[in-house]
Motif scaffolding. Structure first.
Motif, mmCIF file in Angstrom:
data_model
loop_
_atom_site.group_PDB
_atom_site.id
_atom_site.type_symbol
_atom_site.label_atom_id
_atom_site.label_comp_id
_atom_site.label_asym_id
_atom_site.label_seq_id
_atom_site.Cartn_x
_atom_site.Cartn_y
_atom_site.Cartn_z
ATOM 1 N N GLY A 39 -13.311 -6.476 16.754
ATOM 2 C CA GLY A 39 -13.030 -7.815 16.260
ATOM 3 C C GLY A 39 -12.330 -7.745 14.913
ATOM 4 N N VAL A 40 -11.432 -8.707 14.662
ATOM 5 C CA VAL A 40 -10.672 -8.732 13.408
ATOM 6 C C VAL A 40 -10.912 -10.070 12.717
ATOM 7 C CG1 VAL A 40 -8.394 -8.589 12.351
ATOM 8 C CG2 VAL A 40 -8.899 -7.236 14.397
ATOM 9 N N GLY A 41 -11.380 -9.992 11.469
ATOM 10 C CA GLY A 41 -11.575 -11.188 10.657
ATOM 11 C C GLY A 41 -11.019 -10.966 9.259
ATOM 12 N N PHE A 42 -11.059 -12.011 8.432
ATOM 13 C CA PHE A 42 -10.514 -11.910 7.073
ATOM 14 C C PHE A 42 -11.535 -12.446 6.071
ATOM 15 C CE2 PHE A 42 -6.927 -12.010 9.899
ATOM 16 C CZ PHE A 42 -6.058 -11.073 9.361
ATOM 17 N N PHE A 43 -11.733 -11.656 4.997
ATOM 18 C CA PHE A 43 -12.610 -12.075 3.911
ATOM 19 C C PHE A 43 -11.805 -12.024 2.621
ATOM 20 C CE2 PHE A 43 -15.775 -11.329 0.546
ATOM 21 C CZ PHE A 43 -16.631 -12.383 0.794
ATOM 22 N N LYS A 44 -11.514 -13.197 2.069
ATOM 23 C CA LYS A 44 -10.714 -13.297 0.851
ATOM 24 C C LYS A 44 -9.416 -12.498 0.989
ATOM 25 C CE LYS A 44 -14.648 -14.181 -2.189
ATOM 26 N NZ LYS A 44 -15.400 -13.776 -3.394
ATOM 27 N N LYS A 45 -8.739 -12.707 2.123
ATOM 28 C CA LYS A 45 -7.435 -12.112 2.455
ATOM 29 C C LYS A 45 -7.496 -10.617 2.760
ATOM 30 C CE LYS A 45 -4.731 -15.554 -0.081
ATOM 31 N NZ LYS A 45 -3.658 -15.783 -1.059
ATOM 32 N N THR A 46 -8.691 -10.034 2.784
ATOM 33 C CA THR A 46 -8.834 -8.634 3.190
ATOM 34 C C THR A 46 -9.221 -8.582 4.659
ATOM 35 O OG1 THR A 46 -9.497 -7.866 0.991
ATOM 36 C CG2 THR A 46 -10.124 -6.487 2.856
ATOM 37 N N VAL A 47 -8.478 -7.804 5.455
ATOM 38 C CA VAL A 47 -8.769 -7.705 6.883
ATOM 39 C C VAL A 47 -10.009 -6.828 7.086
ATOM 40 C CG1 VAL A 47 -7.195 -5.733 7.238
ATOM 41 C CG2 VAL A 47 -7.814 -7.201 9.163
ATOM 42 N N VAL A 48 -10.897 -7.280 7.972
ATOM 43 C CA VAL A 48 -12.146 -6.573 8.255
ATOM 44 C C VAL A 48 -12.231 -6.323 9.759
ATOM 45 C CG1 VAL A 48 -14.655 -6.559 8.032
ATOM 46 C CG2 VAL A 48 -13.253 -7.727 6.302
ATOM 47 N N PHE A 49 -12.433 -5.057 10.155
ATOM 48 C CA PHE A 49 -12.545 -4.668 11.562
ATOM 49 C C PHE A 49 -14.017 -4.488 11.913
ATOM 50 C CE2 PHE A 49 -8.364 -3.252 10.134
ATOM 51 C CZ PHE A 49 -7.535 -3.745 11.145
ATOM 52 N N VAL A 50 -14.459 -5.147 12.999
ATOM 53 C CA VAL A 50 -15.875 -5.127 13.369
ATOM 54 C C VAL A 50 -16.017 -4.776 14.861
ATOM 55 C CG1 VAL A 50 -18.068 -6.350 13.261
ATOM 56 C CG2 VAL A 50 -16.204 -7.019 11.714
ATOM 57 N N PRO A 51 -16.370 -3.531 15.193
ATOM 58 C CA PRO A 51 -16.596 -3.178 16.599
ATOM 59 C C PRO A 51 -17.685 -4.046 17.215
ATOM 60 C CG PRO A 51 -16.460 -1.204 15.247
ATOM 61 C CD PRO A 51 -16.512 -2.369 14.299
#
Length: 472
Positions: A39-51
């Motif tokens: 899964g791909v999300g964004f926290f304060k414009k930083t991309v975060v990858f979450v299996p």
């Protein structure tokens, strides 16, 4: 010390992101799937990858790794699950790691794989989203039991002989006694072979006495014939109790028609070594794709999903728009499968590959099927295409199916010089496909159609057929 430079050693590399740090928990909304199924999300414009996270889900994520421009995390709490989330039917799904998307409904898998292709073209080409000719993903009616080959590492655990895959990001071997994406015959043979090895006390690699020992159990089955092939990959040639093993195989697994041994005595992640020894039955098994048949030796490459391979090759044929008058180049041709699939509908097929054995197989396969309008040569397309052009032979259609790294730049430059009317690009990596398409478009090609084909359901992998036409 005010002018002291910050340290960038390995220990501190994961702490230089000003927004996130390891162990931090954050709220996250998942926007889409990444190329590896995470899964791909964004926290304060930083991309975060979450299996394990799915598009549309709202989660609490715990940061596990931090990099300057991205972060990795795990799901700490699922606050709002996706409507497409399902219970994975495999009991060792999370341990094994061989599949990445069993927790996503199959219709949603097809939709998200199409989006993975879309993301690649958005990132690496200048085609406007509204003009991207991206079709729906071609899926399977029954997205299980499709793999015709298993390659399971052998090991020992609690007095048992096990065989399976290593867990994601670890050295723990996961015993797989039932795999829902494997053809049931491969599972049946592997499990019985484990029992025979245990009953005969045949050494398993690594062996303290440094005897030849079993490293990997490889089983391949034919979907269209009755062929079943067992390959024991061993650490040495003189496997103890080899004759007893063959005797037990004949008693317990008479349906196995080909038994071979492959010797791999090197410290390597590669499964096969250079030496293969024929032990019993035939040296090969036969497989059919449509009206074409192929003899498969232990180390021969063949598509792992034969039923969907027909769908893939038919899509190539459809996009090639053959009338019977076309001259075709099958670059990176391997044993010639794609070119031979197109041969009945073309005037001439010429293929090339750098592996001499593959070209020998392609010539044999063409002769076996009575094709007299095919030419196969050893070497690179960059050599043969200019040579043929100088001799007055120019292809109308170029078909290419390169490795995950994509096409060599020199090959793409050669295609731009040859200027075929049509190029059909088969890719197993949307990112390298899109990069190569961008280069071809910069040189005068235009994208006509992009169709994803789901060759590996329940995983993040996606095959794509993309056609470009010469505009000049």
């Amino acid at each position: 010390m005010a002018n002291q430079k910050p340290s960038f050693n390995n220990k501190n590399k994961s702490t230089i992101n000003p927004v996130l740090h390891e162990g931090q928990t954050i709220p996250l909304t998942i926007k889409r799937l990444g190329i590896n199924g995470e899964g791909v999300g964004f926290f304060k414009k930083t991309v975060v990858f979450v299996p394990g996270a799915l598009p549309g889900e709202e989660i609490t994520a715990e940061i596990t790794k931090v990099f300057p421009n991205r972060a990795e995390a795990k799901v700490k709490k699922l606050r709002k699950p996706s409507k497409d989330r399902v219970t994975p039917p495999c009991p060792i799904y999370e341990e094994c790691g061989g599949c990445q998307l069993q927790h996503l409904s199959y219709p949603a898998q097809l939709r998200e794989k199409q989006d993975i292709v879309r993301q690649a073209f958005e990132r690496y080409t200048k085609i406007p989203a509204s003009r991207l000719p991206l079709k729906d993903t071609l899926g399977m009616a029954h997205p299980w039991d499709y793999r015709n080959k298993s390659s399971f590492q052998a090991g020992r655990k609690d007095g048992r002989i096990i065989a399976g895959l290593y867990s994601s990001n670890s050295h723990e071997l996961i015993d797989i006694d039932d795999c829902l994406v494997q053809h049931p015959d491969t599972t049946k043979v592997t499990n019985e072979v484990k029992r025979i090895l245990k009953d005969l006390n045949i050494p398993i690699h690594p062996d303290k006495a440094k005897r030849a020992a079993v490293r990997t159990i490889v089983v391949r089955t034919s979907f269209e014939t009755e062929g079943l092939q067992l390959t024991l990959v061993t650490s040495g040639e003189n496997l103890p109790k080899k004759d007893l093993f063959l005797s037990e195989m004949k008693k317990r697994l008479p349906m196995v028609t080909s038994i071979v041994q492959n010797v791999n005595d090197k410290k390597t992640s590669l499964i096969f070594g250079e030496k293969t020894i024929h032990l019993g039955g035939s040296e090969t098994i036969a497989e059919k794709l449509g009206d074409l048949s192929f003899e498969l030796s232990a180390r021969a490459f063949f598509q792992l999903n034969p039923k969907q391979t027909v769908v893939l090759y038919d899509e190539v044929k459809k996009q090639a728009k053959l009338t019977g008058s076309e001259k075709i180049v099958d670059a990176y041709c391997g044993s010639g499968t794609i070119g031979l699939w197109l041969a009945p509908f073309a005037k001439e097929v010429r293929g090339m590959d750098v592996i001499e054995e593959s070209i020998a197989n392609a010539r044999e396969n063409a002769a076996k099927h009575g094709f007299k309008h095919t030419v196969y040569e050893t070497g690179k397309a960059e050599k043969w295409l200019p040579k043929w052009l100088k001799e007055g032979w120019k292809p109308d259609v170029v078909v290419v199916d390169p490795p995950r790294t994509g096409c060599d730049e020199s090959f793409l430059q050669t295609v731009l010089k040859i200027k075929p009317k049509r190029m059909v690009y088969v890719s197993c990596n949307p990112s390298t496909l899109a990069k190569d398409v961008h280069m071809l478009m910069s040189g005068g090609f235009e994208v006509e159609e992009i169709t994803p084909v789901d060759m590996f359901p329940q995983t993040a992998h996606i095959e794509t057929v993309c056609t470009l036409i010469w505009k000049g």
